[in-house]
Write a protein that holds these residues in place. Structure first.
Motif, mmCIF file in Angstrom:
data_model
loop_
_atom_site.group_PDB
_atom_site.id
_atom_site.type_symbol
_atom_site.label_atom_id
_atom_site.label_comp_id
_atom_site.label_asym_id
_atom_site.label_seq_id
_atom_site.Cartn_x
_atom_site.Cartn_y
_atom_site.Cartn_z
ATOM 1 N N ARG A 64 -2.347 0.477 -7.265
ATOM 2 C CA ARG A 64 -1.796 0.606 -6.253
ATOM 3 C C ARG A 64 -0.044 0.318 -6.399
ATOM 4 O O ARG A 64 0.583 -0.496 -6.590
ATOM 5 C CB ARG A 64 -2.318 -0.463 -4.916
ATOM 6 C CG ARG A 64 -3.793 -0.507 -5.266
ATOM 7 C CD ARG A 64 -4.668 -1.414 -3.831
ATOM 8 N NE ARG A 64 -3.831 -1.213 -2.370
ATOM 9 C CZ ARG A 64 -4.303 -0.534 -1.832
ATOM 10 N NH1 ARG A 64 -5.083 0.571 -2.291
ATOM 11 N NH2 ARG A 64 -3.770 -0.254 -1.346
ATOM 12 N N GLU A 65 0.349 2.108 -5.060
ATOM 13 C CA GLU A 65 1.308 1.995 -4.693
ATOM 14 C C GLU A 65 1.213 1.278 -3.438
ATOM 15 O O GLU A 65 0.387 1.277 -2.586
ATOM 16 C CB GLU A 65 1.617 3.191 -4.347
ATOM 17 C CG GLU A 65 1.601 4.020 -6.045
ATOM 18 C CD GLU A 65 2.995 2.874 -6.812
ATOM 19 O OE1 GLU A 65 3.463 3.261 -6.917
ATOM 20 O OE2 GLU A 65 2.799 3.243 -7.938
ATOM 21 N N ILE A 66 2.756 0.678 -2.193
ATOM 22 C CA ILE A 66 3.198 0.306 -2.033
ATOM 23 C C ILE A 66 2.706 1.052 -0.267
ATOM 24 O O ILE A 66 1.799 0.178 1.111
ATOM 25 C CB ILE A 66 4.410 -0.090 -1.561
ATOM 26 C CG1 ILE A 66 4.705 -1.144 0.259
ATOM 27 C CG2 ILE A 66 5.367 1.384 -0.345
ATOM 28 C CD1 ILE A 66 3.972 -2.518 -0.815
ATOM 29 N N ASN A 67 2.463 2.364 -0.621
ATOM 30 C CA ASN A 67 1.811 3.172 0.820
ATOM 31 C C ASN A 67 0.490 3.433 0.652
ATOM 32 O O ASN A 67 0.145 4.666 1.413
ATOM 33 C CB ASN A 67 2.873 4.314 0.603
ATOM 34 C CG ASN A 67 2.966 4.955 -0.472
ATOM 35 O OD1 ASN A 67 2.450 5.161 -1.603
ATOM 36 N ND2 ASN A 67 3.334 6.439 -0.270
ATOM 37 N N ASP A 68 -0.164 3.631 -0.129
ATOM 38 C CA ASP A 68 -1.839 3.223 -0.806
ATOM 39 C C ASP A 68 -2.254 3.107 0.478
ATOM 40 O O ASP A 68 -1.846 1.781 1.545
ATOM 41 C CB ASP A 68 -2.215 3.280 -1.443
ATOM 42 C CG ASP A 68 -1.926 4.463 -2.923
ATOM 43 O OD1 ASP A 68 -1.068 5.322 -3.306
ATOM 44 O OD2 ASP A 68 -1.632 3.331 -4.250
ATOM 45 N N LEU A 69 -3.336 3.663 0.824
ATOM 46 C CA LEU A 69 -4.009 3.689 2.447
ATOM 47 C C LEU A 69 -4.847 2.009 2.121
ATOM 48 O O LEU A 69 -5.215 1.424 0.898
ATOM 49 C CB LEU A 69 -5.219 4.666 2.660
ATOM 50 C CG LEU A 69 -4.678 5.903 2.589
ATOM 51 C CD1 LEU A 69 -5.863 6.929 3.492
ATOM 52 C CD2 LEU A 69 -4.082 5.535 3.860
ATOM 53 N N SER B 182 -1.911 -3.046 1.946
ATOM 54 C CA SER B 182 -0.408 -2.620 0.842
ATOM 55 C C SER B 182 0.018 -4.243 0.125
ATOM 56 O O SER B 182 0.553 -3.674 -0.921
ATOM 57 C CB SER B 182 -0.083 -2.118 1.350
ATOM 58 O OG SER B 182 0.630 -2.360 2.269
ATOM 59 N N HIS B 183 -0.182 -4.840 1.356
ATOM 60 C CA HIS B 183 0.523 -6.482 0.414
ATOM 61 C C HIS B 183 0.505 -7.828 1.553
ATOM 62 O O HIS B 183 -0.056 -7.074 2.556
ATOM 63 C CB HIS B 183 2.216 -6.046 0.587
ATOM 64 C CG HIS B 183 2.864 -6.031 1.728
ATOM 65 N ND1 HIS B 183 2.885 -4.979 2.540
ATOM 66 C CD2 HIS B 183 3.463 -6.672 2.657
ATOM 67 C CE1 HIS B 183 3.184 -5.427 3.409
ATOM 68 N NE2 HIS B 183 4.025 -6.531 3.766
ATOM 69 N N TYR C 184 5.019 -8.349 -7.408
ATOM 70 C CA TYR C 184 4.161 -7.929 -8.146
ATOM 71 C C TYR C 184 3.561 -9.455 -8.327
ATOM 72 O O TYR C 184 4.244 -9.998 -9.230
ATOM 73 C CB TYR C 184 3.543 -7.057 -9.196
ATOM 74 C CG TYR C 184 3.936 -5.493 -8.912
ATOM 75 C CD1 TYR C 184 3.392 -5.018 -8.022
ATOM 76 C CD2 TYR C 184 5.092 -5.155 -8.468
ATOM 77 C CE1 TYR C 184 2.998 -3.644 -8.008
ATOM 78 C CE2 TYR C 184 5.105 -3.526 -8.618
ATOM 79 C CZ TYR C 184 4.514 -3.156 -7.874
ATOM 80 O OH TYR C 184 4.307 -1.421 -7.668
ATOM 81 N N ILE D 17 0.567 -6.191 -4.233
ATOM 82 C CA ILE D 17 2.659 -7.011 -3.726
ATOM 83 C C ILE D 17 2.408 -7.449 -2.983
ATOM 84 O O ILE D 17 1.618 -8.512 -1.606
ATOM 85 C CB ILE D 17 2.641 -5.326 -3.380
ATOM 86 C CG1 ILE D 17 2.399 -4.309 -4.272
ATOM 87 C CG2 ILE D 17 3.817 -5.308 -2.625
ATOM 88 C CD1 ILE D 17 2.736 -2.996 -4.008
ATOM 89 N N GLU E 295 5.595 -9.558 -0.343
ATOM 90 C CA GLU E 295 6.502 -9.677 0.213
ATOM 91 C C GLU E 295 7.070 -11.218 0.602
ATOM 92 O O GLU E 295 6.572 -11.581 1.409
ATOM 93 C CB GLU E 295 6.492 -8.830 1.130
ATOM 94 C CG GLU E 295 7.717 -8.810 2.373
ATOM 95 C CD GLU E 295 7.321 -8.314 4.426
ATOM 96 O OE1 GLU E 295 9.048 -8.189 4.886
ATOM 97 O OE2 GLU E 295 6.018 -7.829 4.420
#
Length: 142
Positions: free
Chosen positions: A80-85, A88-89, A129, A135, A137
């Protein structure tokens, strides 16, 4: 009726690596470990022949992260990327972000960013990660 966040659940392919990260590197404590009831889990999750161990870790403020280790059925790793629906984290408040950053880097944890002070100078923030690709923060209040 108030609603409170109960826990965050993370499916892990390697429970021991997850425990090393969250317990040994970040300081979470084990609250419970259990092999879940197959019939109950099959019913509530709409799965078949489930074999599942859970470990719940707790922080100093009673925040809980639940690790789910499925022997059956096996899941698949999704990058997954941080901006995927979707989710996100999640964020953790830390006392000394530079120390945590260096400790995690020295243990081969992959980071998206280095610790950076926010534009309002109220926080220092970075993203990394966990061993499952989740992800996180990391935030230090300044």
């Amino acid at each position: 009726m108030p609603i409170n966040l109960r826990h965050i659940g993370i499916v892990t392919k390697n429970l021991e690596k997850s425990l090393e990260f969250y317990r040994d590197l970040l300081g979470f404590k084990i609250k419970t470990e259990a092999f879940e009831n197959k019939n109950f889990i099959d019913h509530i999750l709409n799965l078949k022949n489930t074999s599942l161990k859970t470990v719940k870790l707790i922080d100093n403020n009673a925040g809980i992260i639940e690790f789910l280790s499925y022997d059956n059925p096996k899941g698949k790793l999704i990058k997954r990327e941080i901006n995927d629906l979707g989710l996100s984290h999640f964020a953790l408040t830390v006392q000394n972000l530079d120390d945590i950053y260096n400790k995690l880097k020295n243990n081969n944890i992959k980071f998206i960013s280095k610790p950076t002070v926010s534009p309002d100078n109220k926080a220092k923030v970075c993203f990394c990660y966990d061993p499952n690709g989740v992800i996180i923060e990391l935030v230090e209040q300044i």
